[in-house]
Design a protein around this motif. Sequence first.
Motif, PDB file in Angstrom:
ATOM      1  N   ALA A  97       0.850  -1.195   0.000  1.00 54.15           N
ATOM      2  CA  ALA A  97       0.000   0.000   0.000  1.00 54.15           C
ATOM      3  C   ALA A  97       0.882   1.240   0.000  1.00 54.15           C
ATOM      4  O   ALA A  97       2.044   1.190   0.414  1.00 54.15           O
ATOM      5  N   TYR A 107       0.634   3.627   1.966  1.00 55.47           N
ATOM      6  CA  TYR A 107       0.973   3.921   3.359  1.00 55.47           C
ATOM      7  C   TYR A 107       2.300   3.286   3.744  1.00 55.47           C
ATOM      8  O   TYR A 107       3.091   3.875   4.488  1.00 55.47           O
ATOM      9  N   HIS A 108       2.562   2.086   3.225  1.00 58.46           N
ATOM     10  CA  HIS A 108       3.835   1.421   3.516  1.00 58.46           C
ATOM     11  C   HIS A 108       5.009   2.223   2.978  1.00 58.46           C
ATOM     12  O   HIS A 108       6.093   2.221   3.572  1.00 58.46           O
ATOM     13  N   TRP A 109       4.814   2.925   1.862  1.00 62.77           N
ATOM     14  CA  TRP A 109       5.880   3.752   1.313  1.00 62.77           C
ATOM     15  C   TRP A 109       6.234   4.862   2.298  1.00 62.77           C
ATOM     16  O   TRP A 109       7.410   5.187   2.484  1.00 62.77           O
ATOM     17  N   GLY A 110       5.219   5.448   2.936  1.00 60.40           N
ATOM     18  CA  GLY A 110       5.480   6.476   3.925  1.00 60.40           C
ATOM     19  C   GLY A 110       6.203   5.930   5.145  1.00 60.40           C
ATOM     20  O   GLY A 110       7.067   6.603   5.722  1.00 60.40           O
ATOM     21  N   VAL A 111       5.875   4.702   5.531  1.00 60.92           N
ATOM     22  CA  VAL A 111       6.524   4.088   6.693  1.00 60.92           C
ATOM     23  C   VAL A 111       8.008   3.893   6.438  1.00 60.92           C
ATOM     24  O   VAL A 111       8.856   4.222   7.287  1.00 60.92           O
ATOM     25  N   GLN A 142       7.839  11.940   0.303  1.00 62.35           N
ATOM     26  CA  GLN A 142       7.658  11.576   1.708  1.00 62.35           C
ATOM     27  C   GLN A 142       8.949  11.747   2.503  1.00 62.35           C
ATOM     28  O   GLN A 142       8.916  12.108   3.683  1.00 62.35           O
TER      29      GLN A 142
END
Length: 230
Positions: A41, A43-47, A86
């Motif tokens: 996802a 979101y995982h890229w942001g993590v 990010q």
Amino acid sequence: MALKTAIALAAGILLAGCAARYTPTPLAANFPTTKQAKLQAAYHWGVIADNIEKRVAAELKKSPPRPVYINEAKDPNPFQRALAAQLTTSLVNDGYVVSRTPAGSLKVDMDVQAVTFAVNRPQYRYHGELAAIGAGVWLLSAVEAPVLFNVAAGAGAVDGHNWINAQFAPGDTPKTEIIITVSVSDQYRYLARNTSAYYVADSDRFLYGIVDPQPEEPKLTRTFQVRGDL
């Protein structure tokens, strides 16, 4: 007791004798079991951008503060574009000055290497088994040994089974992985560098710039060579 000890010792000696003392190449051995995250996802890229920023920031604190410049790829794929954005956000939120031009700034380079392994990679994962083996008794197979639960602890067995399986990404082990290397440097040296690897869902390969070759269309005509008189 002495007989059992002698038998065990003899078996050990026989097994040791089976191992080759000399080989032309090193013997292939497995690494200890580890886990590698699978990106599924945005979101995982942001993590992972936050994780990269924290590691880079820890190294930057060892040198005098200077502005940093994110050196984006010339033709970024969706993942590279999101990672640069990010990472910029994380650095700004962490108090760093992120310059819009490279002059007088430390350069932050991001190299994303996509690798493709064989389709039939080994599939090693732990699923666990949950089954009722008697009235009010559940069996939850664990990593080390099976565990019995009575009916009062049945909900705990179900929760334990779900927790164990929730650690693993669904589906087969992906054939696609990416290696991300982030470097901070000036014209003379590297000040910080970090490399990490992640699995990528095979259905999302295009997001990471992987273009699979199109299958060749079947030929509709054939050419024959005619010999002799007609």
